[in-house]
Each structure stands twice: as structure tokens, then as C-alpha cells.
Design an enzyme around this catalytic site. Structure first.
Site, PDB file in Angstrom:
ATOM      1  CB  VAL A 179      -0.957  -0.018   1.219  1.00 56.29           C
ATOM      2  CG1 VAL A 179      -0.210   0.295   2.513  1.00 56.29           C
ATOM      3  CG2 VAL A 179      -2.118   0.935   1.023  1.00 56.29           C
ATOM      4  CE1 TYR A 180       3.488   1.521   4.492  1.00 48.41           C
ATOM      5  CE2 TYR A 180       5.771   0.913   4.178  1.00 48.41           C
ATOM      6  CZ  TYR A 180       4.682   1.058   5.000  1.00 48.41           C
ATOM      7  OH  TYR A 180       4.778   0.736   6.332  1.00 48.41           O
ATOM      8  CB  SER A 181       3.942   5.328  -2.936  1.00 45.73           C
ATOM      9  OG  SER A 181       4.348   6.344  -2.039  1.00 45.73           O
ATOM     10  N   GLY A 182       0.979   3.120  -3.345  1.00 48.44           N
ATOM     11  CA  GLY A 182       0.326   2.287  -4.348  1.00 48.44           C
ATOM     12  C   GLY A 182       1.239   1.283  -5.018  1.00 48.44           C
TER      13      GLY A 182
END
Length: 344
Positions: A61-64
Site C-alpha cells: 500500500v505504500y505509494s500504491g
């Protein structure tokens, strides 16, 4: 650099690890944390490896997904020299199969992470949040299959309630599946709730803590204190809505103690806050973040020295708060330990 066993597993991890939420910088939250591209990420990883930091933590989920992609590019050609931990479970899209840890979602999420990271395995997979919709046997059985397939070496959780973590351990025990060995948790001098239930559980079940936000969401940087509000340009102006809450007077009391010890030792406030955490039970590694080389080098200097017993006592007292029910009555009743029967 000191290395410790990750919980009861055979995996040895450095006491400091590098979080990569600053890699990529996409979206309102992660862009405020940092925007390191592949070149800067490679430089930060070079510095970390030189200092003995070999564990790098990320999440889908970090920066997609951009954080995983940049981390994978930055460690290309030296995969065997590093440990990679990633997390999954939070929403990655709008569809019904884009969140959670069902068998279908977990298999697809792991394959997607491996593709972004450019590797065929991750050293540690952590479930980013508790998914009440997936039966525990389905979850633990899928983790067993992923480990047997060689895609995952060890499994853990992040931000889990204790009773769900214990259910997962019990299911693994019943079926002979690999047990969870790590719990990525929020823990700091201004956030000690981890100690009430999760720390005793970790000690009993052999679950090592990987600590996130050791500086209390940026409040223990030395820039905030009595008469010193959040400075202009601080990421707290943009991200405080996501931060664990803290009482202002409690924060100032902790900062006062940190600043006294900083004067005594010549160390910085962040270094002292991180060093205190390294002395706590169950802590296997503290995840440090860095938006630039200077921040990284300062945080790396949190190891290689020790607080005095008197300084630890001062920090313990300044940061102490009454634990929540049902633990509070035991703390409030003087002599309880003497009068009560032994707990078994």
C-alpha cells in the site's frame, strides 16, 4: 550493529531496520513522508548496509506499490545481502477482492509484491491489518502454502489485536503450520500501550516486535516541546489526522526528560528515544525512517552506546501512564502483588 533473533525464529535481524514508506511519495500521506526516487533510495540503502542494517521494510500500500518497486530496483544485484519484509491486507483498489487476506487475495497480493520487488521470495510477510471476514484456518493454511512454495520465508502481523494473534497461533499449533514470529507495532516513549497485552503475548508466544514510528509520529524529533509548537513545514500539519493521539502535557513531560538526558550525553533527542526502545522486552528491531542522508546517519547513531540505569528510570517515569482496564486496578492497588494469589 547488533543482531537479534526475530521472536522464536531462526532469522537474525539487525536491531535497526530501514522503513521505505518514504520511497515513491505518491498520495496525500506518503508524499508528506518523503519522495525518494530509485537513485536516492539506492544511496540510503548503501549507507544502511555499510552500517550493518540489512532489513528493509515496505508494504504494497505504500505509494500504491511504488515503494516496493523502488526498493526492488535499489537492491537489484545484491538480493542475497538484504532481508526484505513487506505487508499486505489493506485496500489496493475499489473491488471486493482488492483488500483483506482471503486465500485468493493473499496469493495474488504476494505474487504482485514479488513482481514489483523483482524477487522470487520475501524474507518476512506481514498481514497489515486484521481481516474479520477471513477464517483463521483459511489465513494460516494459505500462509503455510506460501511458505512451502518458497515465496515467503517467515510470516507475521502488523497492528493486530492480541486475541486474534493468539487465535492464529493456536490454529497453527493445531494443524502443524508455521507460527507467526513477528508483530509490527506502534511503540514509543509517548505510546506505550503495546506493553499492556501485546508485549506479554509476544514474550509468551515467541513473537518479536518490529517497532514502527519510534519517534511518536515525528513528535520526538526535538523540534517540539514546551513553548515550541509544531514548526512550519513539519509533516505533522498534513498527517496528524492519521497519528496516534497523545496528551500535550504527557508529550512535554517526555520531551523534558529527553532534553535533560541529551544535555548529559551529547546525544540527540531522537537517538535517545530510539535507544530506550532497544532495551525493551520483545523488541527485535526498530524501524527507522529517513527522508534524506542526514536523517539516516543521525538515526543510525542511536546504537553502539547505552543509556545509564538512572537515565532509563527517568525516561520510564516520564513516559509512564496507567494501562487500560483490566490492568489498571492492579497498578492502583498498592500491595496487590503481595496479597493476591500467584497467577498461573
Amino acid at each position: 550493529m547488533e543482531y537479534r533473533q526475530l521472536g522464536s525464529s531462526g532469522l537474525r535481524v539487525p536491531v535497526l531496520s530501514l522503513g521505505t514508506a518514504t520511497f515513491g511519495g505518491k498520495g496525500p500521506l506518503f508524499s508528506a513522508w518523503g519522495q525518494s526516487d530509485a537513485a536516492e533510495a539506492r544511496r540510503l540503502i548503501d549507507i544502511s548496509l555499510d552500517a550493518g542494517v540489512t532489513l528493509f521494510d515496505t508494504a504494497d500500500v505504500y505509494s500504491g506499490g511504488a515503494s516496493e518497486e523502488i526498493l526492488g530496483e535499489a537492491v537489484r544485484g545484491r538480493r542475497d545481502a538484504v532481508l526484505i519484509s513487506t505487508k499486505t491486507g489493506l485496500p489496493m483498489g475499489e473491488g471486493p477482492q482488492d483488500w483483506g487476506v482471503s486465500r485468493a487475495r493473499l496469493r495474488r497480493a504476494v505474487d504482485d509484491s514479488l513482481r514489483r520487488l523483482g524477487t522470487d521470495y520475501v524474507d518476512l510477510l506481514q498481514l497489515h491489518a486484521f481481516d474479520a471476514s477471513t477464517p483463521v484456518e483459511e489465513l494460516m493454511g494459505t500462509l503455510d502454502q506460501l511458505i512451502a512454495a518458497g515465496k515467503v520465508r517467515y510470516a507475521g502481523v502488523s497492528n493486530y489485536p492480541g486475541w486474534q494473534l493468539m487465535k492464529a497461533q493456536a490454529a497453527a499449533e493445531r494443524h502443524g503450520w508455521p507460527r507467526l514470529v513477528a508483530h509490527q507495532v506502534y511503540y514509543s516513549l509517548i505510546g506505550r500501550a503495546y506493553e499492556a497485552d501485546l508485549m506479554p503475548l509476544g514474550m509468551d508466544q515467541g513473537v518479536g516486535a518490529l517497532v514502527w514510528s519510534p519517534l511518536g509520529w515525528g513528535r520526538l524529533t526535538g523540534k517540539i516541546g514546551r513553548g515550541r509548537p509544531v514548526p512550519q513545514g513539519s509533516r505533522l500539519h498534513e498527517t496528524e489526522q492519521f497519528a496516534p493521539p497523545v496528551d500535550a502535557e504527557h508529550l512535554y513531560r517526555v520531551v523534558d526528560a529527553l532534553e535533560e538526558i541529551a544535555t548529559e550525553t551529547g546525544r540527540t533527542v531522537p537517538q535517545i528515544a530510539i535507544n530506550w526502545l532497544l532495551r525493551r522486552p520483545t523488541v527485535s528491531s526498530v524501524i527507522i525512517g529517513a527522508r534524506n542522508e542526514e536523517q539516516l546517519r543521525q538515526n543510525l547513531d542511536a546504537v553502539g552506546w547505552a543509556l545509564s540505569p538512572e537515565q532509563v528510570v527517568k525516561l520510564d517515569a516520564a513516559s509512564d501512564v496507567l494501562p487500560p482496564y483490566p490492568h489498571t486496578p492492579y497498578r492502583q492497588q498498592e500491595g496487590f502483588a503481595r496479597l493476591a494469589p500467584p497467577l498461573v
